[in-house]
Design an enzyme around this catalytic site. Structure first.
Site, mmCIF file in Angstrom:
data_model
loop_
_atom_site.group_PDB
_atom_site.id
_atom_site.type_symbol
_atom_site.label_atom_id
_atom_site.label_comp_id
_atom_site.label_asym_id
_atom_site.label_seq_id
_atom_site.Cartn_x
_atom_site.Cartn_y
_atom_site.Cartn_z
ATOM 1 N N ASP A 159 0.818 -1.211 0.000
ATOM 2 C CA ASP A 159 0.000 0.000 0.000
ATOM 3 C C ASP A 159 0.859 1.271 0.000
ATOM 4 O OD1 ASP A 159 -2.028 -1.822 0.334
ATOM 5 O OD2 ASP A 159 -2.906 -0.852 2.085
ATOM 6 N N HIS A 305 3.735 -2.344 2.906
ATOM 7 C CA HIS A 305 3.743 -0.959 2.388
ATOM 8 C C HIS A 305 4.986 -0.696 1.554
ATOM 9 C CE1 HIS A 305 0.961 -0.871 5.772
ATOM 10 N NE2 HIS A 305 0.370 0.140 5.155
HETATM 11 ZN ZN LIG Z 1 -2.426 3.048 3.430
#
Ligand SMILES: [Zn+2]
Length: 344
Positions: A159, A305
């Site tokens: 992400d 991430h």
């Molecule tokens: Zn996020």
């Protein structure tokens, strides 16, 4: 003491600085999302103690500002005028609000807690309040937290990117192992780093939607949420030349019954996760890898991430994650390929 507001719009970021009486100290300065290092340098170059202020819809830059040693505060909606349908409260307004109200009225962000520092209990409460809606959407095939538990499949997801150099390094590792992943990109960064979107598509990865500016969804109106999703989808399609993504992940997993109802009314399919080693808080590469290998089950969706800050620990953990899951007999799939647990 000076107060710097950091706003976002379709064009990128804008910074405006005022003194304690709200008088403008610098003219507003604009930075496109590729120039965030310059934005941070601009703030660090101020020759006073500085309070940097964002609103709760600006969730992709604070980690990097804090890592650079800036004092970052969040001004919540009850202190601020209404936002436009697309964009944050203006930089000058943010700065003047902080000067007028003082830092005691704001939330001081902490690196290990992120943009929603101080709202963790509220977030948990809102998420819990949306259980019924989540279950209904999952049954209807509109939401997925994991795949079927009788298939030895796992989906890696990344992400908050794309963000050089981390996205490229993650793509290098995935390429070396021939493993697919799904990237939930923020529109602001997708527009800035289109070459990374192209590379994701060329390597066969999934490219999905994580909003434009990483807002706290319960603070948005329906129109603002829809605009975030639509603009990001268009931005990703334009950047990479592909189709508009249908998969959507809410920032922070934030949701309320109302937000879930709005999401159900869009074309987006909501994707959550069931394994999260909190790599964004930088707990160490070994911790990230061990947590994933301990928690992954058949059908797991792993949340990692590639953007939002220094992601070198995530990059370093990735070979051990992939090798460990392969040793345990898992096959890597795109989220798109997962059969939702509730549908079959
Ligand atoms: Zn996020």
């Amino acid at each position: 003491m000076l107060y710097a507001g950091v706003a976002w719009s379709a064009a990128g970021y804008e910074v405006e600085t005022v003194d304690g009486d709200g008088r403008r100290m610098t003219s507003p300065v604009s930075f496109d999302a590729r120039r965030t290092d310059e934005l941070i340098g601009h703030l660090r170059g101020m020759d006073h103690r500085l309070v940097t202020v964002v609103d709760s819809t600006n969730g992709i830059l604070d980690g990097r500002m804090m890592a650079a040693g800036l004092d970052v505060y969040r001004a919540d909606p009850h202190l601020l005028p209404p936002r436009p349908v697309f964009g944050s409260v203006g930089a000058g307004e943010l700065a003047r609000t902080a000067a007028r109200r003082g830092t005691a009225s704001l939330a001081r962000l902490e690196r290990g807690r992120g943009t929603q520092t101080g709202r963790e209990d509220l977030l948990a409460e809102w998420i819990a309040s949306a259980e019924t809606e989540l279950a209904a959407m999952t049954t209807a095939g509109l939401c997925l937290s994991h795949g079927r538990r009788d298939r030895r499949e796992v989906a890696l997801t990344f992400d908050d990117g794309p963000l050089p150099p981390y996205t490229g390094r993650i793509l290098d590792v995935l390429e070396r192992y021939g493993v697919p992943a799904t990237f939930f990109c923020v529109g602001m960064n997708a527009r800035a780093y289109g070459e990374e979107i192209v590379r994701m598509r060329e390597q066969g990865h999934g490219v999905a939607n994580h909003t434009w500016s990483h807002p706290f969804l319960p603070d948005l109106t329906r129109a603002q949420l829809v605009e975030q999703i639509d603009r990001t989808g268009e931005g990703i399609a334009e950047a990479g030349g592909g189709a508009v993504p249908t998969l959507f992940r809410p920032p922070y997993g934030s949701r309320t019954p109302e937000v879930m109802g709005w999401l159900a009314g869009t074309d987006a399919r909501t994707v959550l996760w069931d394994v999260a080693p909190d790599d964004w808080a930088m707990p160490g590469a070994d911790f990230i890898a061990t947590t994933i290998l301990d928690q992954a089950r058949p059908g797991s969706v792993v949340l990692l991430h590639d953007g939002g800050g220094d992601r070198s620990q995530t990059v370093d953990a990735l070979p051990a994650v992939i090798e460990g899951l392969l040793e345990r007999g898992f096959r890597f799939v795109l989220v798109d390929e997962m059969v939702p647990a509730a549908v079959v």
